[in-house]
Write an enzyme that holds these catalytic residues in place. Structure first.
Site, PDB file in Angstrom:
ATOM      1  N   ASP A  31      12.130  -1.540  30.837  1.00 15.75           N
ATOM      2  CA  ASP A  31      11.520  -1.077  29.593  1.00 15.75           C
ATOM      3  C   ASP A  31      12.410  -1.483  28.419  1.00 15.75           C
ATOM      4  OD1 ASP A  31       9.316   1.469  28.929  1.00 15.75           O
ATOM      5  OD2 ASP A  31      10.694   0.803  27.358  1.00 15.75           O
ATOM      6  N   ASN A  87       1.508   7.655  32.153  1.00 18.76           N
ATOM      7  CA  ASN A  87       0.848   8.260  30.998  1.00 18.76           C
ATOM      8  C   ASN A  87      -0.595   7.781  30.956  1.00 18.76           C
ATOM      9  OD1 ASN A  87       3.123   9.656  29.966  1.00 18.76           O
ATOM     10  ND2 ASN A  87       3.917   7.745  29.118  1.00 18.76           N
ATOM     11  N   GLN A  94       0.123   7.513  25.863  1.00 19.04           N
ATOM     12  CA  GLN A  94       0.028   6.131  26.374  1.00 19.04           C
ATOM     13  C   GLN A  94      -0.059   5.163  25.196  1.00 19.04           C
ATOM     14  OE1 GLN A  94      -3.203   5.308  29.142  1.00 19.04           O
ATOM     15  NE2 GLN A  94      -2.502   3.204  29.473  1.00 19.04           N
ATOM     16  N   VAL A  96       0.512   1.472  25.779  1.00 23.80           N
ATOM     17  CA  VAL A  96       0.047   0.169  26.253  1.00 23.80           C
ATOM     18  C   VAL A  96      -1.066   0.391  27.273  1.00 23.80           C
ATOM     19  CG1 VAL A  96       0.703  -2.003  27.350  1.00 23.80           C
ATOM     20  CG2 VAL A  96       2.347  -0.821  25.882  1.00 23.80           C
ATOM     21  N   HIS A 100       0.530   1.311  34.080  1.00 18.16           N
ATOM     22  CA  HIS A 100       1.934   1.097  34.442  1.00 18.16           C
ATOM     23  C   HIS A 100       2.558   2.396  34.912  1.00 18.16           C
ATOM     24  CE1 HIS A 100       1.659   1.963  30.100  1.00 18.16           C
ATOM     25  NE2 HIS A 100       2.808   2.597  30.217  1.00 18.16           N
ATOM     26  N   HIS A 102       6.099   4.294  35.025  1.00 16.75           N
ATOM     27  CA  HIS A 102       7.490   4.331  34.576  1.00 16.75           C
ATOM     28  C   HIS A 102       8.340   4.786  35.757  1.00 16.75           C
ATOM     29  CE1 HIS A 102       6.760   4.420  30.091  1.00 16.75           C
ATOM     30  NE2 HIS A 102       5.559   4.820  30.502  1.00 16.75           N
TER      31      HIS A 102
END
Ligand code: AMP
Length: 114
Positions: A31, A87, A94, A96, A100, A102
């Site tokens: 990240d 998220n 969220q 993006v 995904h 994390h």
């Protein structure tokens, strides 16, 4: 066609990322704004905006992502544990809209999350 997300551009190697894992179905990279000593994002190569957009045909892909997580954590040296976060939507923050996970570790996490 709609604009590519930043993560699609990373998959397509149009923008650089610190990639730590890749296979046929997914990619993991660090990240850009880490929230822990280790903060990696695991994403499917298939474009799925969020958890709410999963369809039954994504069953195996989601299973694959989950199965990759412990391998990835081990590779990252997260033997003392790690937190995974997905998220979903504005209330979760969220940013993006490419699904995904994390993966956060390298420090003791608190609970409940903010
Ligand atoms: P979320 O808020 O769950 O959508 O998380 C999006 C994450 O993507 C944030 O933690 C950002 O720091 C991260 N991010 C955004 N752009 C990049 C990038 N170019 N490379 C790596 N991580 C990024």
């Amino acid at each position: 066609m709609s604009e590519k997300t930043i993560f699609r551009r990373i998959i397509d190697r149009e923008i650089p990322a610190d990639i730590v894992y890749e296979d046929e179905h997914c990619l993991a990279f660090r990240d850009i704004k880490p929230q822990a000593p280790t903060h990696v994002l695991l994403i499917p190569k298939k474009e799925i905006p969020s958890l709410n957009d999963l369809t039954p045909e994504d069953h195996a892909l989601v299973g694959h992502l989950i199965m990759v997580l412990p391998k990835l954590a081990a590779q990252l040296g997260l033997g003392d544990g790690y937190r995974t976060v997905i998220n979903c939507g504005p209330d979760a923050g969220q940013e993006v809209y490419h699904l995904h996970v994390h993966v956060l570790g390298g420090r003791r996490m608190t609970w409940p999350p903010g």
